[in-house]
Design an enzyme around this catalytic site. Structure first.
Site, PDB file in Angstrom:
ATOM      1  N   HIS A  83       1.730   4.742  -2.739  1.00  0.00           N
ATOM      2  CA  HIS A  83       1.916   6.187  -2.570  1.00  0.00           C
ATOM      3  C   HIS A  83       3.270   6.606  -3.153  1.00  0.00           C
ATOM      4  O   HIS A  83       3.388   7.653  -3.808  1.00  0.00           O
ATOM      5  CB  HIS A  83       1.899   6.562  -1.089  1.00  0.00           C
ATOM      6  CG  HIS A  83       0.546   6.594  -0.464  1.00  0.00           C
ATOM      7  ND1 HIS A  83      -0.502   7.330  -0.972  1.00  0.00           N
ATOM      8  CD2 HIS A  83       0.064   5.993   0.672  1.00  0.00           C
ATOM      9  CE1 HIS A  83      -1.556   7.192  -0.195  1.00  0.00           C
ATOM     10  NE2 HIS A  83      -1.245   6.380   0.807  1.00  0.00           N
ATOM     11  N   HIS A 123       3.127   6.883  -6.824  1.00  0.00           N
ATOM     12  CA  HIS A 123       2.389   8.090  -7.201  1.00  0.00           C
ATOM     13  C   HIS A 123       3.313   9.309  -7.168  1.00  0.00           C
ATOM     14  O   HIS A 123       3.260  10.181  -8.045  1.00  0.00           O
ATOM     15  CB  HIS A 123       1.216   8.271  -6.239  1.00  0.00           C
ATOM     16  CG  HIS A 123       0.109   9.126  -6.749  1.00  0.00           C
ATOM     17  ND1 HIS A 123      -1.012   9.393  -6.006  1.00  0.00           N
ATOM     18  CD2 HIS A 123      -0.068   9.781  -7.919  1.00  0.00           C
ATOM     19  CE1 HIS A 123      -1.824  10.171  -6.695  1.00  0.00           C
ATOM     20  NE2 HIS A 123      -1.269  10.436  -7.861  1.00  0.00           N
ATOM     21  N   HIS A 171       0.828  -1.212   0.000  1.00  0.00           N
ATOM     22  CA  HIS A 171       0.000   0.000   0.000  1.00  0.00           C
ATOM     23  C   HIS A 171       0.862   1.262   0.000  1.00  0.00           C
ATOM     24  O   HIS A 171       0.686   2.146  -0.851  1.00  0.00           O
ATOM     25  CB  HIS A 171      -0.915  -0.010   1.231  1.00  0.00           C
ATOM     26  CG  HIS A 171      -1.730   1.234   1.384  1.00  0.00           C
ATOM     27  ND1 HIS A 171      -3.044   1.322   0.992  1.00  0.00           N
ATOM     28  CD2 HIS A 171      -1.417   2.463   1.886  1.00  0.00           C
ATOM     29  CE1 HIS A 171      -3.505   2.533   1.240  1.00  0.00           C
ATOM     30  NE2 HIS A 171      -2.526   3.256   1.786  1.00  0.00           N
ATOM     31  N   GLU A 172       1.775   1.339   0.945  1.00  0.00           N
ATOM     32  CA  GLU A 172       2.592   2.554   1.036  1.00  0.00           C
ATOM     33  C   GLU A 172       3.467   2.732  -0.189  1.00  0.00           C
ATOM     34  O   GLU A 172       3.748   3.869  -0.606  1.00  0.00           O
ATOM     35  CB  GLU A 172       3.431   2.534   2.316  1.00  0.00           C
ATOM     36  CG  GLU A 172       2.620   2.595   3.597  1.00  0.00           C
ATOM     37  CD  GLU A 172       1.686   3.794   3.669  1.00  0.00           C
ATOM     38  OE1 GLU A 172       2.012   4.860   3.107  1.00  0.00           O
ATOM     39  OE2 GLU A 172       0.611   3.666   4.286  1.00  0.00           O
TER      40      GLU A 172
END
Length: 718
Positions: free
Chosen positions: A510, A513, A506-507
């Site tokens: 980020h 992104h 998940h991280e």
């Protein structure tokens, strides 16, 4: 996890954001005098290290305040020059000039905000408390500058005739919106009221965040015997003994309390009394009296936010906040949460019935409570699927997950490669640094990995940018990921739980992104998108954690190197919807609590924090005691010290887009460079350069459907 859209530096003083820390946004009301600024200060100029990577080995506490003071002074002068420019406003001499301003403040702000979350100390916390109101005043001095706003409005009013490219036009529109929402249209008297609100809010948020960290340490579970920790591994018990010794309690055992209400040891502790003590220590944080009690700060924060919203013309802080998100209004958020609450609680109650059967079968003689859920749900899982979570951990060794899972997926989907480097300085010996390369060999970014929990590190997991990408500024990204994985005893492997595994993916979503950002203006870099959109790309990246080709590449036994047996993998996949009632209910409870605190109007803020919380849970239909809210009011840093006030619903809002996007990947062949390149081009690279939902529609060809999310969470049957 670490929450949500870019924060201005003033907020990052209280808590390094759940996503990233943003560049400076304003100068002080009274420009500081030009005190001598030591040119040897490591923030005086851009770092000479690759990609302007911070010189952590040179940065000391005493460097921060002088750099902040000089940064504010410089930016104040830059903004004054723009506001007082005798030439007619143009896009270049006003908007672009503002984007170029504040370089020093951006440098020190991003590093301080991130270190204050990841590696704080008493000195840094004192600096944060001192700087919070100053940075608030600094921000107000820009956003409430009448001359500056008039220049922006002049350009905004004729924006359709300026022949701007799409990104530049959207930037102009965003500046206008930012200034109006910050109070640029208020009267002089009301601007002074707003400044006072902002200053006090900044100070209170900092106090709240520091109380949460200190209370987590103070509320740690202390036991006298190893027997009380039965069920924990011998290494974990040894670590508890070492923690106690380090705290001057030799002979005892200390189990730290971490971020959320639920605590990891609850799944293995066999002693029910110990489990109860642990959950009570967790749930009482910030509301048990003493110097770290947060109840007074909560009431003041809620009241000031409501009064500020009223001053700006809004019914509540939530109404103000949501107007600038993709959800747009409180009615939309309330509808979403209400639609999920009833089926989620119904599912949780069914799960509780199964747990109760397990307890009764063992002649437990008690009704399931919050401190029993994790322990017995694992037993139910083991019975139903013939495995428990602990069977997975030997296959999830941290470095193998990182290199052959997280990085491998990024290579397959996006063509990236990673090379660890030991020559760059780090702020803690456990921090690791990687160069990130494109498929053509060109460097894309630097990735900083900080995975282990520390007593001076805030809870949860988050990503941040030390340097953001911008074509205007000629910068490439330096991105960090931060988790709170318990560090094992020396010589022991770091074996992850399934949740920790998923959090790593998940991280890194980020991080992707931020690294894939391909924008001109700093205002739009990376994750600078609406708060209820920012979690979407990171949630999409979770799909690769259990994607067969990826999982088979990293899920290997840390001792033997043998692959995870297919039957175990099949059980993992089959059990994905297991315990979704609990997971959805605890999240919804926190989201509803956030909305209740922030939908009250000025003059309606309660004074009894715990009574208000209980009533809010009951009114929303989520007051099911075996499933407590993921965060209680007094340690809900996302909403009272971070950037998620009235925005915690955003995880669910983003997950709708995520689930629909996962379906798109499946429809188009799954793991492939073609799919990755398209997702990168249409979405990950664009930052905040356009309306977020328009961006999604251009990627998907339509609006997101809700059905994939309902199916994922096992709610279609209700």
């Amino acid at each position: 996890m670490n929450r949500p859209q870019m924060l201005i530096i003033a907020a990052s003083l209280a808590m390094a954001n759940a996503a990233f820390a943003a560049p400076a946004a304003a100068p002080t009301a009274a420009t500081p005098s030009a005190a001598a600024f030591d040119p040897s200060n490591p923030f005086a100029r851009a770092s000479s290290l690759p990609l302007q990577y911070p010189a952590f080995d040179k940065i000391k506490n005493e460097h921060f305040e002088p750099a902040f003071a000089e940064g504010m002074r410089q930016e104040a002068l830059e903004m004054a020059a723009i506001a007082n420019n005798p030439k007619a406003p143009t896009f270049e001499n006003t908007i672009v000039a503002m984007e170029r301003s504040g370089k020093l403040l951006a440098r020190v702000g991003s590093v301080f905000g991130n270190l204050n979350g990841a590696n704080t100390n008493d000195g840094m916390q004192a600096i944060a408390k001192n700087l919070a109101p100053k940075m608030s005043a600094h921000s107000d001095a820009i956003r409430l500058n009448e001359k500056l706003y008039k220049r922006i409005k002049t350009l905004y009013d004729k924006r359709d005739t300026l022949k701007l490219d799409a990104e530049s036009k959207f930037l102009l529109e965003r500046y206008h919106t930012d200034f109006v929402r910050a109070g640029a249209k208020l009267s002089a008297a009301d601007k002074e009221k707003l400044k006072a609100f902002n200053s006090e809010l900044a100070s209170l948020s900092t106090t709240y965040a520091q109380n949460v960290l200190k209370e987590a340490n103070a509320a740690a579970l202390v036991v006298d015997t190893r027997a009380e920790l039965a069920g924990m591994s011998e290494a974990a018990i040894d670590a508890a003994a070492a923690t106690a010794k380090a705290r001057g309690m030799e002979g005892k055992f200390v189990v730290p309390v971490t971020n959320t209400t639920g605590q990891a040891p609850l799944s293995v502790l066999t002693n029910r009394a110990t489990r109860q003590r642990l959950i009570e220590a967790s749930m009482s944080r910030g509301s048990r009296g003493g110097e770290f009690d947060n109840r007074d700060a909560v009431v003041k924060l809620a009241k000031l936010r409501a009064e500020r919203a009223a001053l700006l013309g809004y019914a509540s802080h939530a109404a103000y906040s949501l107007e600038d998100q993709t959800a747009k209004d409180t009615a939309s958020v309330n509808k979403l949460l209400a639609e999920f609450a009833k089926p989620a609680v119904a599912n949780a109650k069914k799960e509780a019935e199964e747990i109760q059967k397990m307890i009764d079968a063992e002649n437990g003689g008690f009704q399931v409570a919050a401190h029993d859920w994790s322990y017995y749900s694992d037993k139910v899982r083991a019975q139903r699927f013939a495995f428990d979570q602990n069977q997975l951990r030997p296959y999830f060794e941290l470095d193998n997950v990182l290199q052959n899972g997280v990085f491998y997926a990024a290579t397959k989907v996006y063509g990236l490669t990673f090379k660890e480097r030991k020559d760059l300085p780090v702020y803690d010996p456990d921090v690791r640094v990687f160069d990130v390369y494109e498929a053509n060999g060109k460097q894309l970014a630097i990735f900083v990995a900080d995975f282990y929990a520390r007593s001076n590190k805030r809870g949860g997991a988050w990503a941040n940018a030390y340097v953001s990408q911008s074509k205007l500024m000629g910068t490439k990204p330096v991105i960090g990921n931060h988790l709170n994985i318990p560090k094992p005893a020396a010589g022991e492997p770091t074996l992850l739980t399934y949740d920790e595994l998923r959090t790593m993916f998940h991280e890194f979503g980020h991080a992707l992104h931020g690294m894939f950002s391909d924008v001109k203006y700093p205002r739009f870099a990376g994750t600078r998108v609406p708060r209820d959109f920012v979690e979407f790309p990171s949630q999409v990246n979770e799909m690769w954690a259990v994607y067969p080709e990826v999982l088979s590449n990293y899920a290997k036994h840390y001792k033997t190197g043998e692959a995870m047996p297919k039957e175990l993998l099949d059980k993992v996949i089959a059990s994905k919807k297991f315990n979704e009632g609990f997971r959805t209910t605890e999240y919804l409870a926190a989201s509803l609590l956030d909305q209740r605190w922030h939908q009250v109007g000025a003059g309606q803020v309660p004074t009894d924090v715990l009574a208000f919380e209980a009533a809010a849970m009951k009114d929303a239909g989520v007051d099911f005691s075996p499933v407590p809210t993921r965060y209680r009011t007094t340690y809900f840093s996302h909403i009272f010290a971070g950037g998620y006030s009235a925005g915690y619903y955003g995880y669910l809002w983003s997950e709708k887009l995520d689930a629909d996007t996962v379906e798109w990947f499946k429809e188009n062949g799954g793991l492939s460079r073609k799919n990755g390149d398209y997702f990168r081009k249409m979405l990950l690279s664009k930052g905040g350069t356009m309306d977020a939902m328009e961006m999604y529609r251009k990627f998907r060809g339509r609006d997101a459907k809700i059905e994939p999310l309902l199916d994922r969470r096992g709610l279609t049957a209700n």
